[in-house]
Enzyme design. Structure first.
Site, short mmCIF file in Angstrom:
data_model
loop_
_atom_site.label_atom_id
_atom_site.label_comp_id
_atom_site.label_asym_id
_atom_site.label_seq_id
_atom_site.Cartn_x
_atom_site.Cartn_y
_atom_site.Cartn_z
N CYS A 37 38.90 77.75 18.22
CA CYS A 37 38.95 75.55 17.70
C CYS A 37 39.28 75.07 18.98
CB CYS A 37 39.18 75.64 16.25
SG CYS A 37 39.00 73.89 15.34
N CYS A 290 22.70 64.32 21.56
CA CYS A 290 23.51 64.11 22.46
C CYS A 290 23.35 64.78 23.63
CB CYS A 290 24.47 63.27 22.38
SG CYS A 290 25.56 64.03 21.99
N ASP A 312 33.63 63.35 20.42
CA ASP A 312 34.78 64.13 19.41
C ASP A 312 35.16 65.06 20.18
OD1 ASP A 312 35.52 65.48 17.10
OD2 ASP A 312 33.66 66.93 17.78
N CYS A 366 26.08 69.10 28.07
CA CYS A 366 26.93 67.96 27.72
C CYS A 366 27.68 68.15 28.77
CB CYS A 366 27.75 68.07 26.58
SG CYS A 366 29.38 68.04 26.18
#
Length: 450
Positions: A37, A290, A312, A366
């Protein structure tokens, strides 16, 4: 920051009628310490913070979000973290009250929350059910896989806690989807993971998100082990990846593995986000991801302090747009700086991508993952390119077939009949259709365990 009088909603020509603002009421604070994370390190952006969105900021956020969606029939209120449930139920009850106060009588509200599930109980489930909250819960697969990286601060696996939380959602008849990250521990076990999520977790909505942890020195001995909570602020820099990260081929193989099960049994029964987005691109509609849109910029992040970031994945100083206590949210979303951020996705696409036969489905992926070079040395190629090529190439024929079914006003699920007929003619010892190299009978031809 001292709050002034409420900001009036600006009138901005060309402002989007709708956008996605992911609010983080606890910032990066979480009760877990998942090794991959990257967001854990974002605590460093706010030294000394309590990491709790104040009530005054909550009201400012909700009011501006509703004002910014004045032309939209529905306003979406989305929560993430860190772990947003650490705010407690009273915070979210207050949020619903504020949305009801500010939205138009004819305007709907949609609530979503992404959680690790460990704090959920019957009371949370009742709240979610009452307000039709769509709950995203993070599960990486069966215990062995899930506990490889999704651990507590003491380093223990979180599987039992998460499954207990999922049980409360199911008992409470709460709408939920499962977010599964794809990484080194599960990238070669796609079929197994998918069947577990579908059969054991009852998941009917799935997101399959690749873990790509960029680092400057991939040989760093800590990279495979320690969490980002103990490491420097994570920013989108470096051309190496950690050992936990998915490989390009592994991610592609994982998607193919899942697709081969899904297309035979679960079309129209199980929603897999990337499959839906792929079909949308095949029929010329705007995809729900996206990642595979031509441009981006309409999915932003709001920190607990009111700071707004471009995305984000880009919560870092160079992508801070401003604070909603000082500039209205709609002004930040519509700023030329944010528009340029969104256009850069297509403007910086390498020629290798522009000439690719699956560009229409991929759109370069991305921007955060576009840090490798093309075969002729041009920068900006997506790290996962080989995996995307593998997946989009593999599904081209069935996607074309489903698109044709839609064009004729028929259900894409009819494709399962064709697969069933072909499978009936396939020999048990024939190579599996997923190109794994295994025999059909021991791969996708094997029935799920009961």
């Amino acid at each position: 920051m001292t709050a002034g009088p409420p900001l009036a909603a600006p009138s901005i020509p060309g402002a989007p009628a709708a956008f996605h603002m992911l609010a983080k009421p606890t910032g990066a604070v979480c009760n877990l310490d998942c090794a991959y994370c990257f967001f854990l390190s974002k605590e460093m952006l706010y030294p000394g913070s309590r990491f709790r969105m104040a009530d005054e900021m909550l009201e400012t956020y909700v009011r501006q979000l509703v004002e910014a969606h004045a032309r939209a029939p529905v306003v979406e209120v989305a929560w993430q973290g860190g772990e947003p449930t650490l705010m407690g139920l009273p915070f979210f009850r207050r949020a619903v009250e504020l949305v009801d106060r500010y939205r138009r009588p004819d305007q709907g509200a949609v609530y979503t929350i992404q959680t690790n599930g460990t704090k959920l109980d019957a009371e949370w489930a009742a709240f979610f059910r009452e307000h039709d909250v769509l709950v995203g819960i993070s599960i990486d697969g069966p215990r062995e896989i899930h506990d490889a990286f999704r651990v507590t601060k003491g380093g223990r696996g979180s599987f039992d806690q998460v499954m207990r939380g999922l049980g409360h959602l199911r008992d409470g008849d709460v709408a939920y989807n499962v977010l599964t990250t794809v990484h080194a521990a599960n990238e070669r076990r796609g079929r197994e993971v998918y069947r577990f999520l579908r059969d054991d977790c009852g998941a009917r909505f799935l997101q399959l998100i690749p873990i790509v942890e960029r680092v400057s020195d991939a040989a760093d001995p800590q990279a495979p082990r320690s969490s980002w909570r103990e490491r420097p602020l994570y920013v989108q820099e470096g051309d190496g990846v950690t050992a936990r990260s998915a490989t390009a081929d592994g991610y592609g193989r994982f998607l193919v593995d899942v697709f081969e099960d899904w297309v035979r049994r679960d079309v129209a029964e199980v929603y897999v986000q990337i499959f839906d987005a792929t079909l949308a691109n095949w029929v010329g509609e705007l995809p729900s991801m996206c990642v595979h849109c031509e441009t981006c910029g309409l999915a932003l992040a709001l920190e607990h302090t009111g700071d707004v970031y471009s995305c984000d994945h880009f919560v870092e100083p160079r992508h801070l747009l401003g604070n909603i206590a000082e500039r209205h949210m709609l002004e930040l979303v519509s700023s030329e700086r944010q528009r340029a951020f969104g256009r850069a996705k297509v403007d910086t696409l390498p020629r290798y991508c522009r000439d690719c036969d699956v560009r229409f489905a991929c759109h370069g992926g991305c921007p955060k993952d576009r840090f490798t070079t093309t075969p002729d040395g041009e920068p900006g190629l997506n790290y996962l390119c080989a995996g995307y090529k593998r997946f989009f190439g593999h599904v081209a024929e069935p996607m074309r077939e489903m698109a044709q079914l839609l064009a004729r006003g028929r259900a894409p699920a009819e494709i399962m009949r064709r697969y069933a007929a072909a499978d009936a003619r396939r020999g048990r010892n024939a190579p599996c259709t997923c190109a794994s190299g295994r025999k059909w009978k021991s791969c996708h031809g094997a029935e799920p365990a009961l």
